[in-house]
Each structure stands twice: as C-alpha cells, then as structure tokens.
Design an enzyme around this catalytic site. Structure first.
Site, mmCIF file in Angstrom:
data_model
loop_
_atom_site.group_PDB
_atom_site.id
_atom_site.type_symbol
_atom_site.label_atom_id
_atom_site.label_comp_id
_atom_site.label_asym_id
_atom_site.label_seq_id
_atom_site.Cartn_x
_atom_site.Cartn_y
_atom_site.Cartn_z
ATOM 1 N N PHE A 54 0.855 -1.190 0.000
ATOM 2 C CA PHE A 54 0.000 0.000 0.000
ATOM 3 C C PHE A 54 0.890 1.238 0.000
ATOM 4 O O PHE A 54 1.948 1.245 0.647
ATOM 5 C CB PHE A 54 -0.898 0.046 1.240
ATOM 6 C CG PHE A 54 -2.018 -0.950 1.237
ATOM 7 C CD1 PHE A 54 -2.782 -1.184 0.103
ATOM 8 C CD2 PHE A 54 -2.325 -1.650 2.398
ATOM 9 C CE1 PHE A 54 -3.828 -2.106 0.122
ATOM 10 C CE2 PHE A 54 -3.370 -2.569 2.427
ATOM 11 C CZ PHE A 54 -4.124 -2.797 1.290
ATOM 12 N N GLU A 55 0.422 2.286 -0.671
ATOM 13 C CA GLU A 55 1.276 3.470 -0.838
ATOM 14 C C GLU A 55 1.517 4.235 0.460
ATOM 15 O O GLU A 55 2.406 5.065 0.526
ATOM 16 C CB GLU A 55 0.731 4.387 -1.934
ATOM 17 C CG GLU A 55 -0.549 5.111 -1.561
ATOM 18 C CD GLU A 55 -1.045 6.017 -2.684
ATOM 19 O OE1 GLU A 55 -0.732 5.760 -3.857
ATOM 20 O OE2 GLU A 55 -1.740 6.985 -2.368
ATOM 21 N N GLY A 56 0.735 3.956 1.494
ATOM 22 C CA GLY A 56 1.017 4.559 2.794
ATOM 23 C C GLY A 56 2.331 4.068 3.383
ATOM 24 O O GLY A 56 2.873 4.692 4.300
ATOM 25 N N GLY A 57 2.834 2.925 2.877
ATOM 26 C CA GLY A 57 4.124 2.411 3.341
ATOM 27 C C GLY A 57 4.050 1.033 3.970
ATOM 28 O O GLY A 57 4.849 0.697 4.836
#
Lengths: 257, 332
Positions: A54-57
């Site tokens: 996920f792009e949140g990390g």
C-alpha cells in the site's frame, strides 16, 4: 449498462474478476477501493501468497474483514504486515523493480490505457477538478498495470482530457520514447469484459467477455473502437465461494455497494 | 499553464529550493543545543510567519497535525503556502479560512469514500486557489533531496504525463552514465514543518509508531520544525530506546503537548479516524460547500476557546470510540 443478476451486483462482479487477474506469489501494489478489496479477496481464495503493498508504506498486510480502510494510509492497512516503511521507500520499490502488478481503479481511461483523475475538461478551465494522481502516476509509470473500473461510454473515451497516469500515451513507441522504458498497461477489468492492449499499436483489445455480454454490448459502452477478434473467450461467472468470501470482507458494502 | 510569474492567481510563489550555502547558514544559525522547547499551541503558532511555506506531516486522514492547523487558522495567518503528501479536509479549511491559497500535493479530498471535495472544487474551479499537483513519489523525493542537502533527485516516473506537462520546475536530462532519459525534481526545504507524533521528550526527540509517511525526510529538510505530541516523555525514556527515535532534537524548535492532536483524523495506535465526525463534515459541505465549511469553521475553529474545548465539541463518546479502535492494533 451493467451485468447485474439476482446473484451478484456489478461491483461484486468487478471485484471477483479483478481478484482472479492476480496470481499467487505476485507482489501487488494496490490502490484504495476495488483494488484493495480484490487483492485481499485473492489472498483468501486462489492466491494466499500475494504480497500487497500500500502506498502509505505497508509491505504484506492482511486487511481484517469488515474493517476496510477508507484510504491506504490508515493503521487498518497495516494489519499483519511484514514491514512498515515510508511512502517514499514503498514507491521506490516500484522504481527498483520489485513489483509484479500495479492495481488501480480509474475515473476515465482512453484507447491507449491512459488514466485521468485530475481534470474533466481542460486543465486551464476544468468543469470538474478531480482529486489528482496520488500514487497513480508513479505506479503506472513504473510497473505492469491492472485497472479495475466500470465500463461506461463516459469513462471510456477516445483520448482522456488529461494524462494523469500514463498508459501507452499516444500509442506505438510513444511511452518508451517519453522515457518510460519499463511497465505499461496490461489489463483493464470491467463489469463487462477483460481488456488488454495490442503489442504494436498500444490500443485496447477485448481479451474476454463476461457471461451474457456480447461483443456489441462491450463496444456500445466504449467511446472508441475496441479491437475485437472473431472468437473471444467467456469468463466463468463468480462462484458462490468467491461471493461469500467477498461479502465476508465487505459486509457493510463500503466498496461493493 | 502555470508558468512562474504569469499565474493568473495572486498565489504566493515561495521558492522552496534554496541555494546550498544559504540553506546551511540557516541551519547553522539555529540553536541546536539540548534545551527544553515545551510551549503552548499559541506560542508555537507565533513561530510561523505570514507568507511562509508550511509542510504538513502525516498523510490523508493519518497523523494530520490538526491542532497546529487549528491554531494557524484561529490566529488568522496570511499568505501561507502548504505542501503535504496527500491532503484531506485540512486543505478545505486552509482555503476556506483564507490562511493560504496554494497547496502542493498529489491528491486532495477528504478520502475516496466521501467523494471529491466540493470545497476544493469551489476554490480551484473558480481560480481562487491553486492545487499544484505532483506525483506522490516526486513529493517524497523532493523532501528527500531537501533532507540530503542536494538540489534535486533523479527519478523515472511522471515523464510523458500531463502532470509533468503543467509543472515548470522540472527538468529532463540524459543520464551521463547510461544514456537513459531521467527526470529531475527540485529539493523542497520548507520554512516550517508541522508534525504530530505519539511521544517526544521536551527537547524534541520524537518517537513515531506505525506509518511514518514522509515525516522523517520532511523534518530533516525543514528550516524549522514544530512538533505536537500525544504525550511528552522524559529524556530518560528516550535514552532507554534510542533506536525508536526517528526525529532528532536538533531539528526541532517547538514541542507542544496536544492530546488527540489529529482529531478527527487518526494517530496510529492511539485512535482511529472519527468516522462519524468526518461523515458529518462531508454531509455539511455536500450541497452548499461554502456555507457548510463556514459553519464548520465557526463551530469548531473560531468558537472554542481551547483545544480541549474543541475536543469537547467533538464529544467524549466519539473520542473514546476512536481510542478503542486505535488501541485495537495492540490489543487484538
């Protein structure tokens, strides 16, 4: 049009078909919405070894059924993950080449698989300012892409108003020539069909149709000419097992209303 | 489209890419000693001057430094410009309160489940404010370049897209080693970074749990850092687990204890988003965006006399529910 039966809704169909597009063992960079849900569904069905990013990390999470996150940046996205990193680090994994599939939704797509999530109308004087790229531009620039979206004429346009996330740009070698030497659009999963792209021209092609959908119906719901071969396979309808797993994940229909 | 100097908006075009020696000089002139920096929200707010570029930590509805944004709006700051990885409702409130009309980000709306922000649409479509769109990774690399003390970073996305096409401070180059085409994005060194953390000591040694977003690079890149924190812990506690410290004290200029400082957004492991409050805001701004956001500002920003009173208005029941969900990450 949407293929909706008494057994499942159009977005449930879209979700199941998208989940099937993922293979066990792949590293999948999933956007919010249907991709997040479909990647989680794939983990619970045929592809338990799918690693979600996920792009949140987040690296390798398993979202809890009934607790779907409203974005890919909340703690709900980190459940049973292997590692948490910064946004920049997780996006750099795409650039480094660790990701098999970028998996996103789309507001507007064109014949070359370019996605627009920035402006309806001209960028100078838009009729609608949309929320923008988020990680979309980076994901589609740097890896092989699967897009999940409903097939409607207003969403499938000849040329997008604004290329937010690049597909094959203007076709031919234009993507490569612009400097994007890796990745590219691979599949667009819709509620009517599975679409791919011609190797030479970069134009959209019908790969398979969902049960009960004719080639004419796929064409009617598209704002440009699709490449349609004379014989096209039909997908298997969602099974009871797939639908049960999906409804278990999204009981409140956050993403499958 | 938005070429520098000819924008149709009177937006603040603050140069956030500094010359190296001036950047260093600014850093060298800061008091970098181990000293107590604890102050009130209002005192910290005084450290932000009109016209400055402010970077916000967190992303979307996570670790949003709402207490400081609240204080800036109440202090009626002017001509601020902002940057953040992804902007949620704080962007609406920045535009509508008039403290700034320029936000650099990759995505701007409350969150996908609430649809496109009508307030953002009102301001951008009527050209009252600018939403400067960069790719997510390019913003991260801009902060990283700023943190590294280099003027730019090379990267491989954005090329060929219209996102790059409407930005004027980008350069394409041919790599001198491989001959490949590559994109250069300039460093972003904000005047001030506002970052909310789970805990820090009075000196500003900050420990973050969960997702760190772009906050570490942002703190290193900024010329000033204001920390708000769920709780202030002793320096002894920090020294027991120095491996958990992610932001070092000498980058920090102010420490403010602000419990529930991200409400109605999330702070990892402490509270989840206050979804019903976010639903309320979305509903309020859906039909009459400007009227709705003004009502919201009056009710939650200008009326309460303190951050505690703001939390009171949100309501104990909602806060407790969010805290129960937040702690579930450790309890389940």
């Amino acid at each position: 049009m949407t293929i909706e039966t008494k057994d499942f809704t159009a977005s449930e169909l879209l979700c199941v078909m998208s989940a099937r597009a993922l293979e066990d063992g792949q590293v999948v960079f999933a956007g919010v919405g249907i991709p997040l849900l479909a990647a989680t569904l794939a983990q619970r069905l045929h592809a338990p070894g799918v690693t979600i990013l996920f792009e949140g990390g987040t690296i390798g999470p398993h979202v809890v059924p009934g607790q779907l996150p409203p974005t890919t940046n909340e703690q709900r996205c980190t459940r049973k993950a292997n590692m948490l990193v910064s946004i920049t680090e997780v996006l750099l994994l795409l650039q480094r080449g660790y990701v098999d599939v970028g998996f996103m939704g789309g507001a507007q797509i064109d014949q070359y698989g370019n996605l627009n999530s920035s402006f309806i109308g001209s960028a100078d004087d838009p009729s609608v300012r949309l929320p923008g790229t988020g990680g979309g531009n980076d994901i589609s620039s740097l890896t092989r892409m699967i897009v999940a979206m409903p097939q409607e004429k207003r969403r499938f346009v000849e040329n997008v108003d604004f290329i937010t996330s690049p597909g094959y740009i203007r076709g031919g070698t234009s993507r490569r020539d612009s400097g994007l030497i890796a990745g590219g659009m691979y599949r667009v999963v819709t509620d009517l069909a599975i679409l791919g792209f011609d190797d030479d021209t970069g134009r959209m092609r019908v790969e398979a149709l969902h049960p009960g959908v004719t080639p004419e119906q796929a064409q009617e719901n598209t704002g440009f000419e699709l490449i349609i071969d004379s014989s096209i396979p039909t997908t298997e309808p969602p099974t009871a097992e797939e639908l049960a797993a999906l409804r278990h994940l999204d009981p409140d229909k956050v993403y499958t209303a | 489209m938005w070429a520098r100097g000819e924008s149709r908006l009177a937006v603040m075009e603050k140069d956030v890419t500094q010359e190296y020696l001036s950047l260093r000089e600014q850093t060298q002139s800061r008091d970098r000693s181990l000293r107590d920096k604890v102050m009130t929200l209002e005192e910290a707010c005084d450290l932000v001057a009109d016209g400055e570029h402010v970077s916000l930590g967190g992303s979307t509805a996570s670790r949003t430094p709402f207490a400081m944004v609240w204080a800036l709006i109440r202090a009626r700051k002017k001509n601020l410009s902002f940057s953040r990885s992804i902007v949620s409702t704080e962007g609406d409130l920045i535009f509508a309160s008039g403290i700034g009309n320029h936000i650099l980000t990759s995505w701007f709306s409350q969150g996908i489940v609430w649809g496109v922000s009508r307030v953002m649409r009102h301001f951008t479509e009527n050209k009252l404010a600018r939403f400067e769109e960069w790719s997510h990774m390019s913003i991260g690399l801009r902060f990283r370049a700023g943190a590294m003390g280099v003027p730019f970073m090379p990267m491989r996305s954005m090329m060929g897209s219209d996102v790059a096409g409407q930005l004027d401070n980008l350069e394409e180059m041919t790599c001198p080693f491989t001959g490949e085409k590559i994109l250069l994005v300039p460093a972003l060194n904000p005047d001030v970074a506002l970052i909310h953390v789970q805990r820090c000591d009075p000196y500003g040694n900050a420990q973050l749990d969960g997702l760190t977003f772009m906050d570490i690079d942002m703190a290193m890149a900024a010329n000033r850092v204001i920390l708000t924190t769920e709780r202030i812990i002793s320096n002894d506690q920090i020294r027991r687990r120095p491996d958990q410290t992610r932001i070092p004290f000498f980058t920090v200029d102010a420490v403010v204890e602000a419990p529930y400082g991200c409400a109605p957004h999330e702070c990892f492991g402490v509270y989840e988003p206050l979804f019903s409050h976010m639903d309320y805001y979305a509903e309020l701004t859906r039909k009459e965006p400007m009227e709705g956001v003004k009502t919201y500002l009056d009710e939650y920003y200008y009326a309460p006399k303190s951050w505690t009173e703001y939390l009171n208005l949100i309501g104990l029941e909602k806060l407790l529910d969010a805290a129960r969900r937040g702690r579930s990450i450790y309890d389940d």
